[in-house]
Design an enzyme around this catalytic site. Structure first.
Site, mmCIF file in Angstrom:
data_model
loop_
_atom_site.group_PDB
_atom_site.id
_atom_site.type_symbol
_atom_site.label_atom_id
_atom_site.label_comp_id
_atom_site.label_asym_id
_atom_site.label_seq_id
_atom_site.Cartn_x
_atom_site.Cartn_y
_atom_site.Cartn_z
ATOM 1 N N SER A 221 0.812 -1.214 0.000
ATOM 2 C CA SER A 221 0.000 0.000 0.000
ATOM 3 C C SER A 221 0.847 1.267 0.000
ATOM 4 O O SER A 221 0.375 2.314 -0.440
ATOM 5 C CB SER A 221 -0.927 0.001 1.208
ATOM 6 N N HIS B 23 -4.449 -1.895 -4.910
ATOM 7 C CA HIS B 23 -4.210 -3.278 -5.331
ATOM 8 C C HIS B 23 -5.395 -4.111 -4.871
ATOM 9 O O HIS B 23 -6.227 -3.619 -4.089
ATOM 10 C CB HIS B 23 -2.929 -3.843 -4.689
ATOM 11 N N HIS C 280 -6.826 -9.752 3.802
ATOM 12 C CA HIS C 280 -5.725 -10.466 4.474
ATOM 13 C C HIS C 280 -6.279 -11.559 5.388
ATOM 14 O O HIS C 280 -5.691 -12.626 5.512
ATOM 15 C CB HIS C 280 -4.883 -9.490 5.306
#
Ligand code: MG
Ligand code: ZN
Length: 381
Positions: A101, A318, A279
């Site tokens: 990031s 992303h 995640h």
């Protein structure tokens, strides 16, 4: 020998991948947080070529699957769908096929790809001017709004210059060096509970900032410079201490303050925790955070409609989780998902644009082009 080594590596990665694939368990999720979307056509004029204001909205880790999962959960509706110009952004960083990031946000903020982990510095560690700093030089008001610590990689890349995203205290100190008008997020400990014993909230107050340590204090300020630090570290996730209007209210306040400047403004708003749901391979977390981000998008698009002089760009740094959708039901809002990773992936991410100059964002380009396009449309140098 070399060939044997290569084939063993291929075999090992094949076996590892096969194991990972078996781990990709199907999750069936359904959320209760539904809302209405008004799809009526926008009212802004097509004759204006250059916007007065630019609002850049970053859904961290928000790929197309995250968007469609949330859209399905909301029974086929998102505010995001009001955008008519859509592009694709290639997200790789300077040193990796898969960005983090920090490098992702630096690409938007500075127009250059850098190493993963770098905050608005180039691959040699040299600071690069950011869009936010350039906007200040041209007399625009500026702001940052985020659902994580304000010192975290995405917001930090617009205002700080540090070789590593982990240097939170150094990043916090950088907020004193740039005359930003408003920032709203968490991270108070990096301003107050520091190794160097400085209390940066006192220093900010000396520079004329009104300090808000709660949402009520923030909402009470109606003009002037504002530093809102609303959590020790990150703002809690939806349902775990953060209500469903938190980001929408913060967005509304930021627009109310910044739009008082007749020279226009640049505002970055981040939906930080879509990435953390990725995640964690937690589909419900992703959907709740994406819907939350979309409610803020609705607020921003309404402002663009009302003023007719604003450009809105909504994108991601992303994708996270390698999320895919294996089934679902647009009537009930049920989504069946599977993940292929616990990390970011390389897949290009969509860019949605709305308002004055939005047509410039159609196409397939590098993430750095988002910087260039905004720079040109705002007439910054
Ligand atoms: Mg982020
Ligand atoms: Zn991440």
């Amino acid at each position: 020998m070399k060939n044997t080594l290569v084939s063993s590596i291929i075999l090992i990665s094949f076996v590892l991948n096969a194991c990972r694939n078996q781990e990709a368990k199907l999750q069936k999720v359904q959320t209760n947080s539904q809302y209405e979307v008004n799809h009526s056509a926008s009212t802004f004029s097509d004759s204006l070529k250059y916007p007065l204001n630019v609002i850049l909205m970053i859904g961290d880790g928000m790929g197309l699957a995250q968007i469609y999962a949330a859209m399905t959960a909301n029974k086929g509706n998102l505010h995001l769908q009001r955008c008519k110009y859509i592009g694709l952004s290639k997200t790789n960083s300077a040193d990796d096929y898969i960005t983090d990031s920090a490098a992702g946000a630096t690409a938007f903020a500075c127009g250059k790809k850098t190493k993963n982990g770098a905050i608005a510095v180039d691959t040699a560690g040299k600071p690069m001017p950011t869009l936010l700093e350039m906007a200040i030089k041209e007399g625009l008001a500026t702001g940052l709004v985020t659902t994580c610590a304000i010192t975290h990689a995405t917001p930090a890349s617009f205002i700080a210059h540090q070789p590593s995203r982990d240097m939170y205290e150094e990043i916090a100190a950088d907020f004193l060096k740039v005359p930003i008008d408003l920032f709203i997020g968490g991270g108070i400990k990096h301003f107050k509970n520091r190794k160097d014993k400085r209390d940066l909230t006192v220093e900010l107050a000396q520079k004329g900032y009104q300090i808000a340590l709660s949402e009520q204090e923030l909402q009470a300020f109606n003009t002037g410079k504002i530093a809102a630090l609303l959590a020790d570290e990150h703002i809690p996730s939806i349902g775990k201490g953060r209500n469903q209007n938190w980001l929408q209210n913060a967005t509304k306040k930021a627009i109310q303050i910044l739009s008082q400047n007749p020279e226009g403004f640049f505002l970055m708003i981040e939906g930080s925790q879509i990435d953390w749901g990725g995640h964690a391979n937690d589909a419900n977390y992703i959907i709740e955070e994406t819907l939350d981000f979309d409610r803020a998008i609705g607020e921003v698009l309404n402002f663009a409609d009302k003023t007719g002089n604003t450009l809105v760009i909504i994108t991601a740094d992303h994708e996270t989780g390698g999320l895919t959708l294996n089934g679902g039901d647009l009537k009930t809002g049920e989504v069946h998902v599977a993940f292929t990773s616990h990390d970011h992936t390389a897949i290009p991410v969509p860019v949605f644009a709305y308002g004055v100059g939005a047509e410039n964002f159609a196409g397939f380009y590098e993430n750095t082009a988002i910087f260039t396009k905004i720079l040109e449309l705002l007439g910054l140098e």
